[in-house]
Each structure stands twice: as structure tokens, then as C-alpha cells.
Design a protein around this motif. Structure first.
Motif, mmCIF file in Angstrom:
data_model
loop_
_atom_site.group_PDB
_atom_site.id
_atom_site.type_symbol
_atom_site.label_atom_id
_atom_site.label_comp_id
_atom_site.label_asym_id
_atom_site.label_seq_id
_atom_site.Cartn_x
_atom_site.Cartn_y
_atom_site.Cartn_z
ATOM 1 N N TYR A 31 2.581 24.044 28.726
ATOM 2 C CA TYR A 31 1.595 24.905 29.405
ATOM 3 C C TYR A 31 2.152 26.248 29.862
ATOM 4 C CZ TYR A 31 -1.399 20.847 29.324
ATOM 5 O OH TYR A 31 -2.168 19.801 28.883
ATOM 6 N N GLU A 32 3.390 26.525 29.490
ATOM 7 C CA GLU A 32 4.016 27.761 29.960
ATOM 8 C C GLU A 32 3.251 29.005 29.512
ATOM 9 O OE1 GLU A 32 8.020 28.130 28.636
ATOM 10 O OE2 GLU A 32 8.196 30.214 29.300
ATOM 11 N N ARG A 33 2.956 29.063 28.231
ATOM 12 C CA ARG A 33 2.286 30.263 27.711
ATOM 13 C C ARG A 33 0.903 30.436 28.329
ATOM 14 N NH1 ARG A 33 2.111 30.868 21.380
ATOM 15 N NH2 ARG A 33 4.065 31.969 21.664
ATOM 16 N N LEU A 34 0.198 29.344 28.453
ATOM 17 C CA LEU A 34 -1.146 29.375 29.035
ATOM 18 C C LEU A 34 -1.117 30.001 30.434
ATOM 19 C CD1 LEU A 34 -4.176 27.949 28.882
ATOM 20 C CD2 LEU A 34 -3.104 26.397 30.496
ATOM 21 N N ILE A 35 -0.233 29.482 31.271
ATOM 22 C CA ILE A 35 -0.214 29.919 32.664
ATOM 23 C C ILE A 35 0.368 31.320 32.809
ATOM 24 C CG2 ILE A 35 0.742 29.406 34.949
ATOM 25 C CD1 ILE A 35 -1.566 27.580 34.026
ATOM 26 N N ARG A 36 1.430 31.584 32.069
ATOM 27 C CA ARG A 36 2.047 32.907 32.202
ATOM 28 C C ARG A 36 1.120 34.005 31.693
ATOM 29 N NH1 ARG A 36 8.085 32.509 29.875
ATOM 30 N NH2 ARG A 36 8.180 34.690 30.520
ATOM 31 N N SER A 37 0.452 33.766 30.565
ATOM 32 C CA SER A 37 -0.437 34.803 30.031
ATOM 33 C C SER A 37 -1.669 34.968 30.914
ATOM 34 C CB SER A 37 -0.836 34.494 28.592
ATOM 35 O OG SER A 37 -1.478 33.242 28.516
ATOM 36 N N PHE A 38 -2.152 33.863 31.464
ATOM 37 C CA PHE A 38 -3.300 33.965 32.385
ATOM 38 C C PHE A 38 -2.918 34.805 33.602
ATOM 39 C CE2 PHE A 38 -5.081 32.100 36.345
ATOM 40 C CZ PHE A 38 -6.382 32.528 36.208
ATOM 41 N N LEU A 39 -1.773 34.496 34.194
ATOM 42 C CA LEU A 39 -1.379 35.215 35.402
ATOM 43 C C LEU A 39 -1.037 36.676 35.103
ATOM 44 C CD1 LEU A 39 0.665 32.407 37.191
ATOM 45 C CD2 LEU A 39 -1.369 33.541 38.084
ATOM 46 N N ARG A 40 -0.531 36.943 33.926
ATOM 47 C CA ARG A 40 -0.246 38.339 33.580
ATOM 48 C C ARG A 40 -1.528 39.150 33.537
ATOM 49 N NH1 ARG A 40 4.738 39.299 29.460
ATOM 50 N NH2 ARG A 40 6.253 38.038 30.563
#
Lengths: 223, 228
Positions: A63-72
Motif C-alpha cells: 500500500y506504499e504507493r497508494l498512500i504516498r501518492s494520495f498524500l502527495r
């Protein structure tokens, strides 16, 4: 060409993001001979609750990409987004025993991530007495952004980022969850803890606002 | 076309527009939407532009490249912080984030209370000791009230005035009397005033002062009694 997702969109977007497809939770315990990557979120969460670092790594990578891109997209600041993403995952690992496999992990993570970003924005507001966090276009792009500064795609992305930051926090979160992360309206409703109708209302207003802001600019880029 | 020149989209088209974007359009509505869009050139241009930036927004999900994800710094940072917090939990009882504020508030309330609790405990202990000493002296058969000493081995008649008196014995002995005041009015008043004096904090300090003699010395006049 178009971002036209027909009526089948909600059916096809079950629990599939950029995350690895998780095995269903229809068995009591997973086969220990299978690699952890094929384990369901619920089984991994159980292992994490007992302190298993390997299971924790698999969940983070899932889920790293999901959360990091959302927060970015929501914060407009990559470094801040990564810090908040780190806090999000630490909370996930600390409270993994509370995870209920009946609900999608990504919805739970989105809820945590959004709350953390809202808390940060509130603290920032209290510190500086103005909106340090909201409405400020990102100036913090990575090296690849610099190289592609004149690139059409990069320019479009910057316009979109700037337009997103003109939205309210709720509109921005709904917009990113729906059009970037491809969550369903129901999932967004769960993640944002608001009724489906309210989610739709935020989404329609957000699109209308961005349509107004970006319409002519995108045409100019195309010209 | 600039911001002020947004095309006037018919309300029906606008409603279908949002439904289409939400993915909730039926097949019949999709046909109606396509027909309306085909008739309105400005709306069609806007729709295409919107589709373009929505596609870009969707594609930005993967803007964190595979290389960045492969680099495990993020994962290791998370694991490290988790382990640090986990170690903290095993050595101390750490409140959860949700209960953190409440726990801090409770601790904040306990801290000011603790000194008072300690003082109260000490005071209660002093009162108990002093009360015990007082009662012990009252019950001591070798002591007499009013400073009248009884010689050792004295078998003479013991007058009521010479009897050791304690509040308890008075209460027990005078249940059928006209009243305590009639039986020993002077003694009762004196005992009560002594009890009040002993419970006075300043007198308690004097009582427990190491330089002060043992209170029993006043009632156990070894070698200094009334010898006949």
C-alpha cells in the motif's frame, strides 16, 4: 482517450489499486508454505500484531504507493506527504490487531492518512495563523520534475496540482480518492466517514471547480 | 475560451455529465448523453479537455516510480519507528494515541493530588499513634488522674478520685448513673480538653519532638512516687 468509466466502473474496482491483489479471507489460516506476498491483508495483519517484521514489510509495500501518492496530491508537498505516509503505516502496524478483514485495508489506511493530513493542517494553521498547508502550490518537486520542466505532461500535472490545492480539503480528498486512486463512491464514503450523497456533492463541486480553472489552460497547452 | 467564457451547458447534459463521470450512467442515459454532447460543440471540447486532465491525474498515481519503491528506505524507516515504539510499550505502559490525551489528563490530575495524599497519610498516622498513646496511658493501672500517685504495693482504699479513669471506662461504668456530668464532671471536662490539646497539631509536634521526654514518664514516677 477519455477518462470515461462506464457504469461497470464500480464493479471492476473492488480492492485492486496498485496494490498486489490480496487473497480473499475465506480461510481460517493461510498456507504457511505460500509466500507472504500472496497472503490476505487480514492474515498479514494478524502476523504483524504478533510482531512479524516480514509481514509488516509486505503490507507496507502493498500500500506504499497508494498512500504516498494520495498524500502527495492532497498536501502538495512530497516530503511532508512521505512523513505523513510513514506515520500512517506506523499506526497501521501498531494497531494491526484492530483490523477487521471485513473492510478493505486501503479504506482503513486512507482514513488514517486523511486524518493525519487534516491534523497536520490544523496544527500548521495554529502555528502560523494562516493556511500554510492549504492552497499553496507545490514548489517541492523532485529532480525528475526539474528535468521535465518543459514537458507537456509535467506542465499539465503542475496545473492540476495547483488547481487541486484551490479546493477545500474535503473536495480535494474526494477528487484524489476517486480520480487518482480509483476508489468507489462507497469506499470514499467509508474512508471519509460521510454519507454517499455528501461524497457525490463534494465530487461534483470539485470537478466543476477544476473544470473552470483548468479548461482554458489545458486548451492553451494543447494549442 | 477563458474562465469567464465557460460554455453554457444545458442542465440535462450537466446532470448526465456528472453521472457519467461517477460511473452510474445507464445504457439509455449514455445514449442520451452522447447525443446531447454531439450537438454542443463547446461542451464537447470541455469534455475532452476534462477527460485529458483527469487521465493525467489518474496516471499520477504511479508518479512514485518503481525505482523509488524498490528502494526500501521508506519501509525500513517505518519498521524501525514501529519497533522503537514497540520496545517502548514493552518497558512502559504506553497509552494508545486515541487515549493519550485522556491518560495525560489523568496523570496531570494525580500529580497534584499525590503530595496531599502523603501529608494526609502522615497526619493520620500521627493521630493514630497519639490516640493510642493517650488511651494506653488512660488504661495504665499505675497512673492516676490529677497527679495523685499511687504507691507500689499500696493496698489501702482506693477512692473514686484515685481510680484510673478513661473515657471508655466512664461510659461503661456510668450507664445507670444520673449522668456523666454528675459522676465526674471535672474529670470529663479535663479529659476532653486533654484530648483536644493532643489532637492540636502544634502539640502533636511537641509530643513527638525527640527532646521531649516520653509521656509515660509523667505517669510512671519510678522512684518519685508518694512513699509513705
Amino acid at each position: 482517450m477519455d477518462n470515461e468509466r462506464g457504469p461497470s466502473r464500480q464493479k471492476e474496482s473492488a480492492i485492486v489499486s496498485d496494490a498486489q491483489p490480496a487473497a480473499p479471507d475465506d480461510q481460517d489460516s493461510p498456507d504457511p508454505t505460500l509466500p507472504l506476498e500472496s497472503w490476505s491483508d487480514g492474515d498479514l495483519a494478524k502476523r504483524v500484531a504478533s510482531g512479524d517484521q516480514d509481514a509488516a514489510s509486505v503490507l507496507i509495500l502493498r500500500y506504499e504507493r497508494l498512500i504516498r501518492s494520495f498524500l502527495r496530491k492532497v498536501t502538495g508537498r512530497p516530503e511532508l506527504a512521505d512523513d505523513l505516509a510513514q506515520d500512517t503505516f506506523v499506526r497501521l502496524l501498531k494497531h494491526a490487531d484492530r483490523y477487521d478483514p471485513k473492510y478493505p485495508m486501503r479504506t482503513w489506511l486512507m482514513t488514517i492518512a486523511r486524518r493525519l493530513s487534516i491534523n497536520f493542517a490544523r496544527r500548521a494553521d495554529q502555528r502560523v495563523g494562516s493556511t500554510e498547508y492549504e492552497g499553496r502550490p507545490s514548489q517541492d518537486h523532485g529532480p525528475s520534475d526539474q528535468v521535465e520542466a518543459d514537458d507537456y505532461r509535467s506542465s499539465t500535472r503542475r496545473l492540476i496540482d495547483a488547481a487541486l490545492l484551490t479546493l477545500s480539503e474535503a473536495q480535494r480528498s474526494v477528487m484524489v480518492m476517486f480520480h487518482q486512486q480509483e476508489l468507489t463512491i462507497e469506499e470514499i464514503s467509508a474512508a471519509m466517514e460521510m454519507p454517499v450523497g455528501t461524497v457525490k456533492s463534494h465530487l461534483h463541486r470539485a470537478r466543476a471547480s477544476m473544470r473552470k480553472t483548468l479548461g482554458s489552460k489545458i486548451e492553451m497547452l494543447n494549442a | 475560451m477563458n474562465d469567464a467564457e465557460q460554455p453554457n451547458i444545458p442542465s440535462r447534459l450537466e446532470a448526465l455529465w456528472d453521472e457519467q463521470r461517477d460511473g452510474t450512467l445507464s445504457a439509455a442515459e449514455q445514449q442520451e448523453f452522447d447525443a446531447l454532447l454531439a450537438k454542443n460543440e463547446d461542451a464537447r471540447a470541455l469534455w475532452q479537455a476534462e477527460s485529458q486532465w483527469l487521465n493525467t491525474l489518474s496516471a499520477s498515481r504511479s508518479e512514485i516510480g518503481a525505482a523509488a519503491l524498490a528502494e526500501s528506505a521508506f519501509t525500513s524507516r517505518v519498521i524501525e519507528q514501529w519497533q522503537t515504539d514497540h520496545a517502548g510499550v514493552s518497558s512502559t505502559i504506553e497509552p494508545t494515541p486515541e487515549s493519550n490525551s485522556e491518560s495525560v489528563a489523568v496523570i496531570g490530575r494525580i500529580e497534584p493530588i499525590s503530595p496531599w495524599r502523603r501529608v494526609a497519610s502522615i497526619a493520620a498516622a500521627i493521630i493514630l499513634v497519639a490516640g493510642g498513646v493517650f488511651l494506653a496511658n488512660q488504661m495504665n493501672p499505675s497512673g492516676t488522674p490529677g497527679g495523685t500517685f499511687v504507691n507500689k504495693g499500696d493496698t489501702g482504699t482506693v477512692t473514686p478520685d484515685a481510680m484510673p479513669i478513661s473515657p471508655v471506662s466512664m461510659l461503661v461504668a456510668n450507664t445507670n448513673a444520673a449522668g456523666l456530668e454528675e459522676a465526674h464532671p471535672t474529670q470529663i471536662r479535663r479529659r476532653l480538653s486533654e484530648a483536644v490539646a493532643i489532637l492540636n497539631p502544634s502539640n502533636l509536634v511537641d509530643l513527638l519532638e525527640p527532646s521531649m521526654p516520653d509521656p509515660a514518664d509523667f505517669f510512671e514516677p519510678l522512684g518519685r512516687g508518694n512513699k509513705s
